[in-house]
Design a protein around this motif. Structure first.
Motif, PDB file in Angstrom:
ATOM      1  N   VAL A  77       0.876  -1.234   0.227  1.00  0.00           N
ATOM      2  CA  VAL A  77       0.135  -0.253   0.002  1.00  0.00           C
ATOM      3  C   VAL A  77       0.908   1.145   0.047  1.00  0.00           C
ATOM      4  CG1 VAL A  77      -1.720   1.264   1.148  1.00  0.00           C
ATOM      5  CG2 VAL A  77      -1.933  -1.300   1.072  1.00  0.00           C
ATOM      6  N   ILE A  78       0.686   2.190  -0.964  1.00  0.00           N
ATOM      7  CA  ILE A  78       1.294   3.715  -0.934  1.00  0.00           C
ATOM      8  C   ILE A  78       0.147   4.471  -0.691  1.00  0.00           C
ATOM      9  CG2 ILE A  78       2.325   5.439  -2.289  1.00  0.00           C
ATOM     10  CD1 ILE A  78       4.214   3.061  -1.960  1.00  0.00           C
ATOM     11  N   CYS A  79       0.135   5.024   0.571  1.00  0.00           N
ATOM     12  CA  CYS A  79      -0.808   5.989   1.190  1.00  0.00           C
ATOM     13  C   CYS A  79      -0.310   7.256   0.987  1.00  0.00           C
ATOM     14  CB  CYS A  79      -1.210   5.785   2.642  1.00  0.00           C
ATOM     15  SG  CYS A  79      -2.340   6.668   3.391  1.00  0.00           S
ATOM     16  N   ILE A  80      -0.826   8.436   0.434  1.00  0.00           N
ATOM     17  CA  ILE A  80      -0.462   9.745   0.238  1.00  0.00           C
ATOM     18  C   ILE A  80      -1.341  10.737   0.726  1.00  0.00           C
ATOM     19  CG2 ILE A  80       0.137  11.317  -1.488  1.00  0.00           C
ATOM     20  CD1 ILE A  80       0.775   9.039  -3.604  1.00  0.00           C
ATOM     21  N   THR A  81      -0.820  11.330   1.633  1.00  0.00           N
ATOM     22  CA  THR A  81      -1.760  12.388   2.514  1.00  0.00           C
ATOM     23  C   THR A  81      -1.283  13.631   2.099  1.00  0.00           C
ATOM     24  OG1 THR A  81      -0.230  12.512   4.531  1.00  0.00           O
ATOM     25  CG2 THR A  81      -1.789  10.599   4.283  1.00  0.00           C
ATOM     26  N   LEU A  82      -2.373  14.758   2.604  1.00  0.00           N
ATOM     27  CA  LEU A  82      -2.027  15.997   2.373  1.00  0.00           C
ATOM     28  C   LEU A  82      -0.947  16.599   3.503  1.00  0.00           C
ATOM     29  CD1 LEU A  82      -4.888  18.400   3.781  1.00  0.00           C
ATOM     30  CD2 LEU A  82      -4.726  16.017   4.331  1.00  0.00           C
ATOM     31  N   SER A  83      -0.198  17.585   3.672  1.00  0.00           N
ATOM     32  CA  SER A  83       0.822  18.097   4.533  1.00  0.00           C
ATOM     33  C   SER A  83       0.515  17.906   6.106  1.00  0.00           C
ATOM     34  CB  SER A  83       1.144  19.444   4.308  1.00  0.00           C
ATOM     35  OG  SER A  83       2.065  19.862   5.355  1.00  0.00           O
ATOM     36  N   GLN A  84       1.263  17.325   6.660  1.00  0.00           N
ATOM     37  CA  GLN A  84       1.034  16.983   8.216  1.00  0.00           C
ATOM     38  C   GLN A  84       1.205  18.398   8.993  1.00  0.00           C
ATOM     39  OE1 GLN A  84       4.097  15.025  10.490  1.00  0.00           O
ATOM     40  NE2 GLN A  84       5.323  14.946   8.672  1.00  0.00           N
ATOM     41  N   LYS A  85       1.542  19.392   8.270  1.00  0.00           N
ATOM     42  CA  LYS A  85       1.691  20.789   8.933  1.00  0.00           C
ATOM     43  C   LYS A  85       0.329  21.655   8.798  1.00  0.00           C
ATOM     44  CE  LYS A  85       6.500  21.286   8.864  1.00  0.00           C
ATOM     45  NZ  LYS A  85       7.560  22.208   8.733  1.00  0.00           N
ATOM     46  N   ILE A  86      -0.593  21.003   8.030  1.00  0.00           N
ATOM     47  CA  ILE A  86      -2.231  21.422   8.033  1.00  0.00           C
ATOM     48  C   ILE A  86      -3.155  20.856   8.400  1.00  0.00           C
ATOM     49  CG2 ILE A  86      -1.220  22.980   6.205  1.00  0.00           C
ATOM     50  CD1 ILE A  86      -3.108  21.735   4.093  1.00  0.00           C
ATOM     51  N   ALA A  92      -2.829  10.190  11.640  1.00  0.00           N
ATOM     52  CA  ALA A  92      -3.542   9.066  11.638  1.00  0.00           C
ATOM     53  C   ALA A  92      -3.132   7.884  10.798  1.00  0.00           C
ATOM     54  CB  ALA A  92      -5.021   9.768  11.115  1.00  0.00           C
ATOM     55  N   ALA A  93      -2.715   8.176   9.648  1.00  0.00           N
ATOM     56  CA  ALA A  93      -2.485   7.131   8.845  1.00  0.00           C
ATOM     57  C   ALA A  93      -1.144   6.257   9.323  1.00  0.00           C
ATOM     58  CB  ALA A  93      -1.927   7.545   7.582  1.00  0.00           C
ATOM     59  N   MET A  94      -0.214   7.104   9.914  1.00  0.00           N
ATOM     60  CA  MET A  94       0.908   6.658  10.532  1.00  0.00           C
ATOM     61  C   MET A  94       0.517   5.692  11.890  1.00  0.00           C
ATOM     62  SD  MET A  94       3.708   7.098   9.094  1.00  0.00           S
ATOM     63  CE  MET A  94       4.992   6.706   9.993  1.00  0.00           C
ATOM     64  N   LEU A  95      -0.382   6.020  12.625  1.00  0.00           N
ATOM     65  CA  LEU A  95      -0.758   5.284  13.734  1.00  0.00           C
ATOM     66  C   LEU A  95      -1.648   4.072  13.261  1.00  0.00           C
ATOM     67  CD1 LEU A  95      -2.456   8.164  16.161  1.00  0.00           C
ATOM     68  CD2 LEU A  95      -0.122   6.488  16.567  1.00  0.00           C
ATOM     69  N   ALA A  96      -2.400   4.340  12.059  1.00  0.00           N
ATOM     70  CA  ALA A  96      -3.066   3.162  11.770  1.00  0.00           C
ATOM     71  C   ALA A  96      -1.764   2.079  10.888  1.00  0.00           C
ATOM     72  CB  ALA A  96      -4.009   3.614  10.574  1.00  0.00           C
ATOM     73  N   ARG A  97      -0.982   2.562  10.664  1.00  0.00           N
ATOM     74  CA  ARG A  97       0.083   1.597  10.053  1.00  0.00           C
ATOM     75  C   ARG A  97       0.780   0.890  11.108  1.00  0.00           C
ATOM     76  NH1 ARG A  97       5.555   1.511   9.616  1.00  0.00           N
ATOM     77  NH2 ARG A  97       6.582   0.817   7.658  1.00  0.00           N
ATOM     78  N   ILE A 108       3.174   8.422   2.874  1.00  0.00           N
ATOM     79  CA  ILE A 108       3.838   9.533   2.212  1.00  0.00           C
ATOM     80  C   ILE A 108       3.210  10.715   2.666  1.00  0.00           C
ATOM     81  CG2 ILE A 108       4.760  10.457   0.179  1.00  0.00           C
ATOM     82  CD1 ILE A 108       5.876   7.636   0.692  1.00  0.00           C
ATOM     83  N   ASP A 109       3.937  11.732   3.272  1.00  0.00           N
ATOM     84  CA  ASP A 109       3.630  13.091   3.672  1.00  0.00           C
ATOM     85  C   ASP A 109       4.107  14.049   2.347  1.00  0.00           C
ATOM     86  OD1 ASP A 109       2.925  15.783   4.291  1.00  0.00           O
ATOM     87  OD2 ASP A 109       4.395  15.784   5.965  1.00  0.00           O
ATOM     88  N   SER A 110       2.835  14.201   1.491  1.00  0.00           N
ATOM     89  CA  SER A 110       3.427  14.988   0.249  1.00  0.00           C
ATOM     90  C   SER A 110       3.610  16.501   0.454  1.00  0.00           C
ATOM     91  CB  SER A 110       1.680  15.246  -0.521  1.00  0.00           C
ATOM     92  OG  SER A 110       0.918  16.151   0.044  1.00  0.00           O
ATOM     93  N   THR A 111       3.610  16.917   1.744  1.00  0.00           N
ATOM     94  CA  THR A 111       4.156  18.265   2.315  1.00  0.00           C
ATOM     95  C   THR A 111       3.298  19.214   1.410  1.00  0.00           C
ATOM     96  OG1 THR A 111       5.759  18.710   0.844  1.00  0.00           O
ATOM     97  CG2 THR A 111       6.489  17.350   2.538  1.00  0.00           C
ATOM     98  N   LEU A 112       2.191  18.968   0.690  1.00  0.00           N
ATOM     99  CA  LEU A 112       1.344  19.892  -0.096  1.00  0.00           C
ATOM    100  C   LEU A 112      -0.027  19.395   0.039  1.00  0.00           C
ATOM    101  CD1 LEU A 112       3.732  19.575  -3.094  1.00  0.00           C
ATOM    102  CD2 LEU A 112       3.176  21.770  -2.100  1.00  0.00           C
ATOM    103  N   ALA A 113      -1.132  19.755  -0.929  1.00  0.00           N
ATOM    104  CA  ALA A 113      -2.308  19.525  -0.969  1.00  0.00           C
ATOM    105  C   ALA A 113      -2.916  19.396  -2.263  1.00  0.00           C
ATOM    106  CB  ALA A 113      -3.181  20.345  -0.226  1.00  0.00           C
ATOM    107  N   ALA A 114      -4.050  18.614  -2.506  1.00  0.00           N
ATOM    108  CA  ALA A 114      -4.808  19.141  -3.701  1.00  0.00           C
ATOM    109  C   ALA A 114      -4.098  18.331  -5.131  1.00  0.00           C
ATOM    110  CB  ALA A 114      -5.176  20.228  -4.125  1.00  0.00           C
TER     111      ALA A 114
END
Length: 267
Positions: A77-86, A92-97, A108-114
């Motif tokens: 599984v590759i899980c990509i999320t919006l930036s952890q700073k916002i 939450a995904a890391m805890l689930a992992r 993966i923290d994209s450090t961005l969004a959208a």
């Protein structure tokens, strides 16, 4: 990926991808964020309301259920999320992992969004089709992330004021003087890229910031399809070799910037 990647239903079906939605609370209801093409009713109600919506990250249990289901047959599984700073979505995904106790999950923290999130998801999908292992795909995505840029141009400062990101006086003066802040992500946090007087000059500033050799460009918007299409036409002409296309911004990100907002992402 999370819903702030703003993947369409068609994209998710075509790629066999799973979207874990963030939620928003507005007018007495909590709803999972919708998909592109479904945002207009929320934003129209938002424009007419004095209520300020709130947003929430996906519960850890939702991520864990998805991870357990996808890894049950040995899939990675590759899980990509919006930036952890916002948002707390990455955490939450890391805890689930951690609770899943699987080495097959790469968050993966994209450090961005959208749109940049969705671009990373597309790269991951293509790499997976080539048979690359999850660890290699995750490493490749980490190398791409610093090359991505995302600029956001708001139509009015009122929504930044309502969200507490700027003061009332600053918003009033900015609107009177037609000052348009260009917002970007720096090391995962939202910050000011520039302040330009007049929307046209602000658009020019963003377009001029896109290098000639850009390979991928997305123009996103909040209830501003006509404005976005004008910018798209210019970018298709100026960057004929790039993958240039439209996208939308939904409620979770859009409430902070408001209707009329334009976002330009590129690599």
């Amino acid at each position: 990926m999370d819903s702030v990647a703003y993947a369409t239903k068609e994209w998710l079906e075509e790629h066999g991808a799973t979207c874990v939605p963030l939620s928003y609370h507005f007018q007495g209801e909590s709803k999972p964020e919708e998909k592109p093409g479904e945002f207009a009713p929320f934003f129209r109600a938002f424009q007419e309301s004095d209520e300020w919506p709130t947003t929430s990250q996906p519960p850890v249990g939702v991520f864990q259920e998805v991870f357990d289901r996808l890894t049950a047959n040995g899939d990675e599984v590759i899980c990509i999320t919006l930036s952890q700073k916002i948002s707390g979505t990455y955490n939450a995904a890391m805890l689930a992992r951690a609770q899943s106790r699987s080495e097959q999950i790469f968050v993966i923290d994209s450090t961005l969004a959208a749109a940049p999130e969705l671009y990373l998801a597309e790269l991951a999908y293509q790499a997976g089709k080539e048979g690359k292992p999850g660890a290699e795909i995750a490493e490749e995505l980490q190398q791409v992330i610093p090359e991505l840029r995302f600029y956001i141009l708001v139509d009015t400062l009122d929504y930044l004021r309502r969200g507490g990101r700027i003061g009332t006086v600053s918003a009033a003066l900015g609107n009177i003087l037609h000052i348009r802040p260009i917002i970007t992500f720096h090391e995962g946090a939202l910050t000011s890229f520039d302040k330009v007087r007049g929307a046209k000059k602000a658009v020019e500033k963003i377009i001029d910031s896109i290098p000639e050799d850009a390979r991928w460009i997305r123009v996103q918007h909040v209830l501003a399809a006509d404005k976005a299409e004008e910018i798209l036409a210019r970018l298709r002409a100026s960057h004929p070799k790039a993958d240039v296309g439209p996208a939308e911004i939904g409620p979770v990100l859009g409430i902070h910037v408001g209707p009329g907002t334009i976002g330009v992402a590129f690599r």
